[in-house]
Design an enzyme around this catalytic site. Structure first.
Site, short mmCIF file in Angstrom:
data_model
loop_
_atom_site.label_atom_id
_atom_site.label_comp_id
_atom_site.label_asym_id
_atom_site.label_seq_id
_atom_site.Cartn_x
_atom_site.Cartn_y
_atom_site.Cartn_z
N TRP A 37 18.86 -27.48 -29.33
CA TRP A 37 19.86 -27.28 -30.38
C TRP A 37 21.18 -26.80 -29.79
O TRP A 37 22.06 -26.36 -30.51
CB TRP A 37 19.35 -26.30 -31.42
CG TRP A 37 18.75 -25.06 -30.84
CD1 TRP A 37 19.40 -23.92 -30.48
CD2 TRP A 37 17.37 -24.85 -30.53
NE1 TRP A 37 18.52 -23.01 -29.97
CE2 TRP A 37 17.26 -23.55 -29.98
CE3 TRP A 37 16.20 -25.64 -30.64
CZ2 TRP A 37 16.03 -23.02 -29.56
CZ3 TRP A 37 15.01 -25.10 -30.22
CH2 TRP A 37 14.93 -23.81 -29.70
N ARG A 38 21.28 -26.87 -28.47
CA ARG A 38 22.54 -26.51 -27.82
C ARG A 38 23.36 -27.77 -27.58
O ARG A 38 22.81 -28.84 -27.33
CB ARG A 38 22.26 -25.86 -26.45
CG ARG A 38 21.64 -24.48 -26.56
CD ARG A 38 22.70 -23.40 -26.37
NE ARG A 38 22.21 -22.07 -26.69
CZ ARG A 38 21.67 -21.25 -25.81
NH1 ARG A 38 21.55 -21.61 -24.55
NH2 ARG A 38 21.27 -20.05 -26.18
N GLU A 50 17.89 -22.65 -36.51
CA GLU A 50 18.10 -21.24 -36.82
C GLU A 50 17.05 -20.70 -37.78
O GLU A 50 16.64 -19.54 -37.68
CB GLU A 50 19.51 -21.02 -37.39
CG GLU A 50 20.61 -21.18 -36.35
CD GLU A 50 20.47 -20.21 -35.17
OE1 GLU A 50 19.80 -19.19 -35.33
OE2 GLU A 50 21.01 -20.52 -34.10
N GLN A 55 12.80 -14.55 -36.40
CA GLN A 55 11.62 -13.77 -36.03
C GLN A 55 10.59 -14.58 -35.25
O GLN A 55 9.39 -14.30 -35.28
CB GLN A 55 10.95 -13.19 -37.29
CG GLN A 55 11.81 -12.17 -38.00
CD GLN A 55 11.92 -10.90 -37.22
OE1 GLN A 55 10.99 -10.12 -37.14
NE2 GLN A 55 13.08 -10.67 -36.60
N LEU A 93 3.62 -22.10 -37.84
CA LEU A 93 4.85 -21.41 -37.43
C LEU A 93 4.96 -20.03 -38.08
O LEU A 93 5.63 -19.14 -37.55
CB LEU A 93 6.07 -22.25 -37.82
CG LEU A 93 6.92 -22.85 -36.70
CD1 LEU A 93 8.21 -23.42 -37.30
CD2 LEU A 93 7.26 -21.82 -35.63
N TYR A 133 23.23 -13.30 -40.68
CA TYR A 133 23.01 -13.75 -39.30
C TYR A 133 23.04 -15.28 -39.21
O TYR A 133 23.72 -15.86 -38.36
CB TYR A 133 21.67 -13.24 -38.74
CG TYR A 133 21.25 -14.09 -37.57
CD1 TYR A 133 21.83 -13.88 -36.33
CD2 TYR A 133 20.38 -15.17 -37.73
CE1 TYR A 133 21.53 -14.70 -35.26
CE2 TYR A 133 20.08 -15.99 -36.67
CZ TYR A 133 20.65 -15.76 -35.43
OH TYR A 133 20.38 -16.60 -34.39
N ASP A 151 21.47 -10.09 -34.27
CA ASP A 151 20.02 -10.28 -34.33
C ASP A 151 19.39 -9.25 -33.39
O ASP A 151 20.07 -8.36 -32.89
CB ASP A 151 19.66 -11.71 -33.92
CG ASP A 151 19.85 -11.93 -32.43
OD1 ASP A 151 20.68 -11.21 -31.83
OD2 ASP A 151 19.17 -12.80 -31.87
N CYS A 215 22.81 -8.31 -14.41
CA CYS A 215 23.52 -8.40 -15.68
C CYS A 215 25.04 -8.48 -15.47
O CYS A 215 25.61 -7.66 -14.74
CB CYS A 215 23.19 -7.19 -16.56
SG CYS A 215 24.05 -7.22 -18.16
N SER A 314 1.11 -9.19 -39.08
CA SER A 314 1.86 -8.00 -38.68
C SER A 314 1.47 -6.78 -39.50
O SER A 314 1.51 -5.66 -38.99
CB SER A 314 3.36 -8.27 -38.82
OG SER A 314 3.64 -8.93 -40.04
#
Length: 378
Positions: A37-38, A50, A55, A93, A133, A151, A215, A314
């Site tokens: 998706w880039r 997206e 999550q 998913l 977001y 995010d 970094c 979760s």
DNA sequence: AAGACGGGGGG
DNA sequence: CCCCCAGTCTT
């Protein structure tokens, strides 16, 4: 230039917001990830990515993304699909409301937004499943709009670079994070910058053992200066896990088809298919409870336990006692919206959540075991 | 402000 | 086994 020895040690000051972009973009150019998706400009495909990524880790999404777009290549194709088709493509998913919201939003885009993903931030955020977001991510990526994103990755990077001790779950900290995310956003290439920020969080600025040595922001990061990057961000509180015992029935007809029932259209695994099952009360006998699941009140001969499966969500932990039975009815009619008989070969058309798969596998194993002996070849 | 909502990878 | 992730929505 090193400070004079005579001067007192200066209190560490936060980096100027405009100093972030250049080193980060330079790093991104040579270390950024290559993802499907880039470097595309189709807002539809970016939107799908997206939603899947909410999550959900990149590696997990990669197992679904191309297949989903092959099945629903365009916004129109998605809008014209049935909700069941979309849910089947989404199966495994998780967070299934994302799939339903995606489908609902697609229909709205067709009917009220000229068949396009809206490019207006306010309009976009009105659609189901799209929060602040996702608006920033879609529009900065698809149209290079100068919109920030916050995010999990950005929270970690910013809280470290700026040494923000606040709790990200609190609105005051949220406000500060969005303010900073906007402040560091360059006027040029905001889309690449947002992607770079997330890549940095995902590949360098790890929750534990951050790779500060590699970094690009090391020299200006306050947490690096002060030697406590792992103290940020403020730890999230964990929700208490509820333990639930269940009994499920793998009932097979003469053609080898199993009965599946649909879960309620709200709540956990909403509208997904599963083996007929009941929640057990504390101490309730699963073998007794499972008899209530038989489609016919007629005597059920030969209900046998075939195993137990565990599944952890979760906030919930299931222990499912699985039983097998033969259909006491001669044939297996009565497929409808809430229950249907399905042959193992056709399960892919439905798409099962992982918890259901674990139970179904026990039944399929049983089937194998019965056929494998091969004592009756003809 | 807190909880619901899946699932999987890694320490 | 615990953590937590390219979040959003509801209560």
């Amino acid at each position: 230039m090193a400070p004079s020895q005579a001067e007192p040690t200066p209190v560490e000051t936060a980096p100027a917001t405009e100093t972030i972009a250049a080193p980060l973009l330079a790093w991104y150019a040579q270390a950024g990830r290559t993802l499907p998706w880039r470097d595309i400009d189709d807002p539809y495909r970016i939107w799908v990515s997206e939603i899947m990524l909410q999550q959900t880790r990149v590696d997990t999404v990669l197992n679904y993304y191309d297949r989903f777009l092959e099945q629903f290549p365009t916004l129109s194709a998605l809008a014209e699909a049935t909700e069941d088709q979309v849910l089947a493509a989404w199966a495994g998913l998780g967070f299934y409301r994302r799939a339903r919201n995606l489908h609902r939003a697609a229909k709205t885009m067709i009917s009220e937004h000229q068949g396009q993903v809206p490019s207006d931030p306010e309009a976009l955020q009105t659609l189901p499943g799209i929060g602040r977001y996702t608006v920033g991510a879609i529009l900065s990526s698809a149209h290079n709009a100068r919109l920030p994103i916050v995010d999990g990755n950005v929270i970690r990077v910013l809280s470290r670079v700026f040494h923000l001790a606040g709790d990200p779950s609190r609105s005051a900290m949220q406000k500060e994070l969005w303010r900073l995310a906007e402040a560091i956003l360059p006027g040029d290439r905001p889309g690449d910058f947002n992607q770079a920020l997330m890549d940095l969080g995902a590949t360098v600025c790890h929750p534990v053992n951050p790779r500060c040595d590699t970094c690009p922001l090391q020299s200006l990061c306050l947490a690096n200066k002060l030697g406590d990057p792992e103290d940020f961000p403020h730890p999230t509180r964990k929700t208490k896990v509820v333990f639930q015992q269940r009994a499920a029935l793998y009932i097979r007809d003469r053609d080898g088809r199993m009965l599946l029932t649909r879960r309620p259209d709200a709540g956990l695994l909403a509208s997904m298919w599963e083996l007929p099952a009941v929640d057990l009360q504390d101490g309730e006998d699963p073998a007794a409870a499972v008899t209530t699941l038989l489609p016919s009140a007629k005597r059920a001969r030969k209900i046998e336990p075939i195993g137990t499966v565990e599944h952890r969500f979760s906030h919930r932990h299931w222990t499912v006692h699985v039983f097998a039975a033969e259909n006491p009815v001669a044939s297996s009619p009565l497929d409808n919206d809430q229950r249907r008989w399905v042959h193992p070969d056709d399960l892919h058309e439905i798409g099962l959540p992982t918890a259901t798969w674990k139970a179904v596998r026990l039944g399929l194993k049983l089937l194998d075991a019965e056929q494998r002996p091969g004592e009756s070849p003809g």
